[in-house]
Design a protein around this motif. Sequence first.
Motif, mmCIF file in Angstrom:
data_model
loop_
_atom_site.group_PDB
_atom_site.id
_atom_site.type_symbol
_atom_site.label_atom_id
_atom_site.label_comp_id
_atom_site.label_asym_id
_atom_site.label_seq_id
_atom_site.Cartn_x
_atom_site.Cartn_y
_atom_site.Cartn_z
ATOM 1 N N ILE A 35 -11.127 -1.801 -4.026
ATOM 2 C CA ILE A 35 -9.896 -1.165 -4.500
ATOM 3 C C ILE A 35 -8.853 -2.216 -4.870
ATOM 4 C CG2 ILE A 35 -7.934 0.245 -3.753
ATOM 5 C CD1 ILE A 35 -10.043 1.879 -2.096
ATOM 6 N N ALA A 36 -8.677 -3.211 -4.005
ATOM 7 C CA ALA A 36 -7.673 -4.252 -4.268
ATOM 8 C C ALA A 36 -8.005 -5.031 -5.536
ATOM 9 C CB ALA A 36 -7.572 -5.192 -3.081
ATOM 10 N N MET A 57 -10.100 -3.961 -8.205
ATOM 11 C CA MET A 57 -10.433 -3.243 -9.438
ATOM 12 C C MET A 57 -9.545 -2.061 -9.775
ATOM 13 S SD MET A 57 -14.581 -3.440 -9.458
ATOM 14 C CE MET A 57 -15.384 -5.041 -9.413
ATOM 15 N N TRP A 58 -8.775 -1.568 -8.826
ATOM 16 C CA TRP A 58 -7.866 -0.460 -9.126
ATOM 17 C C TRP A 58 -6.525 -1.012 -9.609
ATOM 18 C CZ3 TRP A 58 -7.872 4.323 -5.429
ATOM 19 C CH2 TRP A 58 -9.178 4.823 -5.306
ATOM 20 N N PRO A 59 -5.745 -0.210 -10.324
ATOM 21 C CA PRO A 59 -4.407 -0.633 -10.752
ATOM 22 C C PRO A 59 -3.401 -0.502 -9.609
ATOM 23 C CG PRO A 59 -4.849 1.570 -11.569
ATOM 24 C CD PRO A 59 -6.116 1.110 -10.891
ATOM 25 N N VAL A 60 -3.573 -1.354 -8.599
ATOM 26 C CA VAL A 60 -2.725 -1.326 -7.407
ATOM 27 C C VAL A 60 -2.289 -2.740 -7.070
ATOM 28 C CG1 VAL A 60 -3.867 0.745 -6.515
ATOM 29 C CG2 VAL A 60 -4.678 -1.506 -5.777
ATOM 30 N N ASP A 61 -1.271 -2.839 -6.220
ATOM 31 C CA ASP A 61 -0.717 -4.144 -5.851
ATOM 32 C C ASP A 61 -1.260 -4.664 -4.524
ATOM 33 O OD1 ASP A 61 1.593 -4.645 -7.937
ATOM 34 O OD2 ASP A 61 1.619 -2.525 -7.425
ATOM 35 N N ALA A 62 -1.798 -3.775 -3.699
ATOM 36 C CA ALA A 62 -2.388 -4.127 -2.414
ATOM 37 C C ALA A 62 -3.003 -2.854 -1.855
ATOM 38 C CB ALA A 62 -1.346 -4.692 -1.447
ATOM 39 N N VAL A 63 -3.677 -2.971 -0.716
ATOM 40 C CA VAL A 63 -4.225 -1.786 -0.051
ATOM 41 C C VAL A 63 -4.194 -2.017 1.453
ATOM 42 C CG1 VAL A 63 -6.607 -2.633 -0.338
ATOM 43 C CG2 VAL A 63 -6.203 -0.219 0.146
ATOM 44 N N VAL A 64 -3.778 -0.999 2.188
ATOM 45 C CA VAL A 64 -3.850 -0.988 3.654
ATOM 46 C C VAL A 64 -5.053 -0.150 4.027
ATOM 47 C CG1 VAL A 64 -2.732 -0.208 5.790
ATOM 48 C CG2 VAL A 64 -1.369 -1.269 3.973
ATOM 49 N N GLY A 65 -5.937 -0.691 4.872
ATOM 50 C CA GLY A 65 -7.173 0.008 5.176
ATOM 51 C C GLY A 65 -7.428 0.219 6.651
ATOM 52 N N GLU A 66 -8.435 1.044 6.922
ATOM 53 C CA GLU A 66 -8.857 1.384 8.282
ATOM 54 C C GLU A 66 -7.667 1.774 9.157
ATOM 55 O OE1 GLU A 66 -11.959 -1.006 10.053
ATOM 56 O OE2 GLU A 66 -12.793 -1.495 8.081
ATOM 57 N N ASN A 67 -6.813 2.612 8.585
ATOM 58 C CA ASN A 67 -5.645 3.154 9.303
ATOM 59 C C ASN A 67 -4.708 2.084 9.843
ATOM 60 O OD1 ASN A 67 -5.829 6.220 9.392
ATOM 61 N ND2 ASN A 67 -7.909 5.633 9.992
ATOM 62 N N GLY A 68 -4.606 0.992 9.112
ATOM 63 C CA GLY A 68 -3.642 -0.045 9.480
ATOM 64 C C GLY A 68 -4.240 -1.286 10.099
ATOM 65 N N ALA A 69 -5.557 -1.411 10.108
ATOM 66 C CA ALA A 69 -6.190 -2.597 10.698
ATOM 67 C C ALA A 69 -5.937 -3.851 9.876
ATOM 68 C CB ALA A 69 -7.694 -2.379 10.834
ATOM 69 N N PHE A 70 -5.635 -3.692 8.590
ATOM 70 C CA PHE A 70 -5.460 -4.850 7.718
ATOM 71 C C PHE A 70 -4.773 -4.424 6.429
ATOM 72 C CE2 PHE A 70 -9.658 -3.001 6.973
ATOM 73 C CZ PHE A 70 -9.556 -2.667 5.628
ATOM 74 N N TYR A 71 -4.322 -5.433 5.688
ATOM 75 C CA TYR A 71 -4.021 -5.218 4.276
ATOM 76 C C TYR A 71 -4.741 -6.282 3.470
ATOM 77 C CZ TYR A 71 -0.280 -8.881 4.255
ATOM 78 O OH TYR A 71 0.427 -10.053 4.331
ATOM 79 N N PHE A 72 -5.159 -5.907 2.270
ATOM 80 C CA PHE A 72 -5.765 -6.819 1.310
ATOM 81 C C PHE A 72 -4.890 -6.829 0.064
ATOM 82 C CE2 PHE A 72 -10.475 -5.985 2.708
ATOM 83 C CZ PHE A 72 -10.216 -6.597 3.927
ATOM 84 N N ARG A 73 -4.719 -8.002 -0.504
ATOM 85 C CA ARG A 73 -3.966 -8.140 -1.760
ATOM 86 C C ARG A 73 -4.683 -9.146 -2.639
ATOM 87 N NH1 ARG A 73 -0.105 -11.677 -3.642
ATOM 88 N NH2 ARG A 73 -0.032 -12.736 -1.632
ATOM 89 N N TYR A 74 -5.038 -8.725 -3.845
ATOM 90 C CA TYR A 74 -5.783 -9.606 -4.741
ATOM 91 C C TYR A 74 -4.839 -10.227 -5.756
ATOM 92 C CZ TYR A 74 -9.479 -11.314 -7.803
ATOM 93 O OH TYR A 74 -10.318 -12.118 -8.541
ATOM 94 N N ASP A 75 -4.849 -11.571 -5.806
ATOM 95 C CA ASP A 75 -4.068 -12.327 -6.778
ATOM 96 C C ASP A 75 -4.954 -12.519 -8.008
ATOM 97 O OD1 ASP A 75 -2.785 -14.272 -8.330
ATOM 98 O OD2 ASP A 75 -1.884 -15.225 -6.572
ATOM 99 N N ARG A 76 -4.709 -11.739 -9.051
ATOM 100 C CA ARG A 76 -5.563 -11.780 -10.233
ATOM 101 C C ARG A 76 -5.414 -13.078 -11.019
ATOM 102 N NH1 ARG A 76 -4.574 -6.456 -9.374
ATOM 103 N NH2 ARG A 76 -6.427 -5.109 -9.477
#
Length: 270
Positions: free
Chosen positions: A64-65, A67-86
């Motif tokens: 998601i981080a 390939m989707w048109p998003v700036d970041a994603v919080v996953g597993e109910n808050g266990a982490f965030y991922f942010r992809y620097d394109r």
Amino acid sequence: MKPLSQFPLEQARAVRVVLTDIDDTITTEGVLTASAYGALEALHRAGFTVVPVTGRPAGWCDHIARMWPVDAVVGENGAFYFRYDRHRRKMHQHFWAQPQELKQNRVRLSEIEREVLTTVPGSALASDQAYRVADLAIDFCEDVPALPETEVDRIVAIFERAGAQAKVSSIHVNGWFGAYDKLSMAKTLLAEVFGIGWHEAQESVVFAGDSPNDEPMFAAFPLSVGVANVHTFAHRLKNKPAYITQGHSGDGFAELAAFLLQAKQRKDSA
């Protein structure tokens, strides 16, 4: 819950961040529709910061981080965030727990898994469990016949007796060890990555969701919106969203996106 049409225009014009659940908020009956994905893309292109805040696993969140048109994603109910620097082609990962703690928690969760699957007939390990790093997801209606609500409550009780947190989504019971949830990691992400403090977030962030694991977000954000199917879980919510869409699931998310885009357009043309 007030209809979305009663969302004050001046408050809508101040929104610049959209946090959103995925399952049954963006997706519709397990499908990511063109209209919902298009709504994400339209928000992103219009300059909104867009961040899914989901119970889905790390493996999905990497995708998601990226390939989707998003700036970041919080996953597993808050266990982490991922942010992809394109630009740099680099994935930034921030976990709540340290690696050794994650390993220890996995052992404890395995014991809970055995108890749930042997004592709650019809429950199953979520099909995406193999891609998780921090939590245990028990399927109660995604790929199995829907369990009665009393059985869902039994699953929650097993987690809680073991000292774990447990949250009910529209498809899974997610459980984990650690003092975090969707809200705590969302606040961390907003502050660390986007420089948005909590006071500012109260006025500039909208959250969209549909189920009990979204309740911390509904409680914290004054500008919270439930898609229409949140009515299914209303009796389980002490803190309900402030506003509600007419559309269900992805149609409701697209409705919210159109509302925010229209408000921004009016602001820009003023």
